[in-house]
Design an enzyme around this catalytic site. Sequence first.
Site, PDB file in Angstrom:
ATOM      1  N   CYS A 226       0.799  -1.230   0.000  1.00  0.00           N
ATOM      2  CA  CYS A 226       0.000   0.000   0.000  1.00  0.00           C
ATOM      3  C   CYS A 226       0.829   1.276   0.000  1.00  0.00           C
ATOM      4  O   CYS A 226       0.272   2.363  -0.174  1.00  0.00           O
ATOM      5  CB  CYS A 226      -0.930   0.002   1.211  1.00  0.00           C
ATOM      6  SG  CYS A 226      -2.118  -1.356   1.219  1.00  0.00           S
ATOM      7  N   HIS A 305      12.456   1.338   5.087  1.00  0.00           N
ATOM      8  CA  HIS A 305      12.196  -0.088   4.885  1.00  0.00           C
ATOM      9  C   HIS A 305      12.645  -0.842   6.130  1.00  0.00           C
ATOM     10  O   HIS A 305      13.821  -0.798   6.495  1.00  0.00           O
ATOM     11  CB  HIS A 305      12.953  -0.585   3.657  1.00  0.00           C
ATOM     12  CG  HIS A 305      12.334  -1.788   3.012  1.00  0.00           C
ATOM     13  ND1 HIS A 305      12.001  -2.929   3.712  1.00  0.00           N
ATOM     14  CD2 HIS A 305      11.981  -2.017   1.722  1.00  0.00           C
ATOM     15  CE1 HIS A 305      11.474  -3.817   2.876  1.00  0.00           C
ATOM     16  NE2 HIS A 305      11.439  -3.291   1.667  1.00  0.00           N
ATOM     17  N   HIS A 389      -1.564  20.123   6.118  1.00  0.00           N
ATOM     18  CA  HIS A 389      -2.531  19.061   5.828  1.00  0.00           C
ATOM     19  C   HIS A 389      -1.825  17.708   5.861  1.00  0.00           C
ATOM     20  O   HIS A 389      -0.671  17.592   5.439  1.00  0.00           O
ATOM     21  CB  HIS A 389      -3.186  19.283   4.460  1.00  0.00           C
ATOM     22  CG  HIS A 389      -3.722  20.664   4.264  1.00  0.00           C
ATOM     23  ND1 HIS A 389      -4.886  21.105   4.856  1.00  0.00           N
ATOM     24  CD2 HIS A 389      -3.229  21.733   3.570  1.00  0.00           C
ATOM     25  CE1 HIS A 389      -5.097  22.369   4.522  1.00  0.00           C
ATOM     26  NE2 HIS A 389      -4.105  22.773   3.752  1.00  0.00           N
ATOM     27  N   HIS A 393      -2.335   7.171   5.027  1.00  0.00           N
ATOM     28  CA  HIS A 393      -2.931   6.033   4.333  1.00  0.00           C
ATOM     29  C   HIS A 393      -4.127   5.475   5.098  1.00  0.00           C
ATOM     30  O   HIS A 393      -4.021   5.119   6.274  1.00  0.00           O
ATOM     31  CB  HIS A 393      -1.881   4.937   4.142  1.00  0.00           C
ATOM     32  CG  HIS A 393      -2.442   3.617   3.725  1.00  0.00           C
ATOM     33  ND1 HIS A 393      -3.295   3.484   2.640  1.00  0.00           N
ATOM     34  CD2 HIS A 393      -2.300   2.367   4.236  1.00  0.00           C
ATOM     35  CE1 HIS A 393      -3.637   2.210   2.516  1.00  0.00           C
ATOM     36  NE2 HIS A 393      -3.044   1.524   3.467  1.00  0.00           N
ATOM     37  N   HIS A 422     -14.195   5.851   5.121  1.00  0.00           N
ATOM     38  CA  HIS A 422     -15.646   5.695   5.211  1.00  0.00           C
ATOM     39  C   HIS A 422     -16.297   5.627   3.837  1.00  0.00           C
ATOM     40  O   HIS A 422     -17.149   4.767   3.584  1.00  0.00           O
ATOM     41  CB  HIS A 422     -16.229   6.865   6.006  1.00  0.00           C
ATOM     42  CG  HIS A 422     -17.714   6.805   6.188  1.00  0.00           C
ATOM     43  ND1 HIS A 422     -18.608   7.314   5.268  1.00  0.00           N
ATOM     44  CD2 HIS A 422     -18.478   6.276   7.188  1.00  0.00           C
ATOM     45  CE1 HIS A 422     -19.838   7.116   5.688  1.00  0.00           C
ATOM     46  NE2 HIS A 422     -19.794   6.498   6.858  1.00  0.00           N
ATOM     47  N   ASN A 426     -10.445   0.994   2.005  1.00  0.00           N
ATOM     48  CA  ASN A 426      -8.998   0.952   1.814  1.00  0.00           C
ATOM     49  C   ASN A 426      -8.732   0.688   0.332  1.00  0.00           C
ATOM     50  O   ASN A 426      -8.880  -0.434  -0.144  1.00  0.00           O
ATOM     51  CB  ASN A 426      -8.380  -0.146   2.680  1.00  0.00           C
ATOM     52  CG  ASN A 426      -6.869  -0.223   2.542  1.00  0.00           C
ATOM     53  OD1 ASN A 426      -6.279   0.384   1.649  1.00  0.00           O
ATOM     54  ND2 ASN A 426      -6.237  -0.984   3.419  1.00  0.00           N
TER      55      ASN A 426
END
Length: 494
Positions: A226, A305, A389, A393, A422, A426
């Site tokens: 992701c 990582h 802002h 994720h 919402h 995802n």
Amino acid sequence: MSSKPTKTNGVQSVNLKYLKLGYHYLVSYLLTLCLVPLIAIIIIQASHLNLNDIHQLWLHLRYNLVSVVIFSIIVVCGSTIYIMTRPRCIYLVDFTCYRPPSHLQLKFHQFMEYSKHIWKFDHSSLEFQRRILERSGLGEETSISEAMHYIPFRPSIAAAREEAEKVIFGALDNLFENTNVKPKDIGILVVNCSLFNPTPSLSSMIVNKYKLRGNIKSFNLGGMGCSAGVIAIDLAKDMLQVHRNSYAVVVTTENITQNWYFGNKKSMLIPNCLFRVGGAAVLLSNKQSDKHRAKYKLVHVVRTHLGADDKAYRCAYQEQDDAGETGVSLSKDLTSIAGEALKTIIRTLGPLVLPISEQLLFFATLVSKKLFNTKVKPYIPDFKLAYDHFCIHAGGRAVIDELEKKLQLLPVHVEASRMTLHRFGNTSSSSIWYELAYTEAKGRIRKRNRVWQIGLGSGFKANSAVWEALRNVKPSPNNPWEDCIHKYPVQTVA
């Protein structure tokens, strides 16, 4: 008696807030305050110079012509080398997100009916998914692919390709229309999709559809989770540093048609409740002429990582269960590992973006802990002073909660993430673009505002991009929120 301490604590909290704010302004503008008297002294001294002094200075330079010429050559050569070798500005001209049609929406009752009658889960798995769904933070308007509504469901490669085409082509069609850029003008193409990697690749599918030119630099990233959307931006940025006067298109998506889990292992059922259809397309440019129409400028990209750690490596792991069903298993340690990855980002990105006042506080606590072995808690910098802002994720409610706590954010700062979860669920690596689109639709992005995108994904990787708004940003046509932004924010599960 209990009300007095509360009132005192409140006053102390307000005083501490203003004390810290005063400290921040003092340190931030300390150099300016010190320069004011210095400039005043220079002006006073210069006012005492007469015309004769200036004439003598000119004669001195005139008789040292060689020195003046050498100095001028050094300045010109140095300026030329700097201009030629400095990193090129990368502009985000525009981006678009795919909005699934309403007939693909998956209501809660449909999810349970499909799970029972089509996907054939046992009673224990049905109850587990129902509980997860109720606490997930997802709403009733998230979407799955068209093939998954079929009875019986056949997760074929053709159906997965159809899902990819509708999402990717839908986003790209809007992007080309909004920017008036012709497909033939694209010199760099980067596509990321973690779990669906057919042959020919998705990048080749795009080249074929839009008849892109033969010398295009195309890349197809797979299996990167992701957080791959930021990786794709980083790759496109590096390519734009090499190729002058170029456009780069980044397409970020995930494909769920062939990646639905049909077994009964609890840790592998969670993705069924969270992942939904979505994708985004981003147009980047290194052309100076695009600065006037671009929305943002790329400031930083930081990638971390944690794959060397076994627990982090396996926290999101694709495998087969005992019955041979393939799925992605999510570990209970996922949120804590995400928090650890965030600490690495903070250590790397902090010195680049934080005001000096916050860096001094962070350094002071670090020295106190390391050298004097004090039991002081590590200071968490106030990133609200660096960013306006936040696009975290939308991997799930627990992930958003963890990062909100770690970064000490206010509800308004994670509003875009919660509302994206919402409304769209995802959507993997593209979720940070739905969040940015939400912030634009709310009209909150002003000139020079900074946006922090944080992508979290398997591996385990935490990647972030920082953008600076070049103007007061308005939502582009076909913004995914344009038909429903008036309804948001809504109350989600506590």
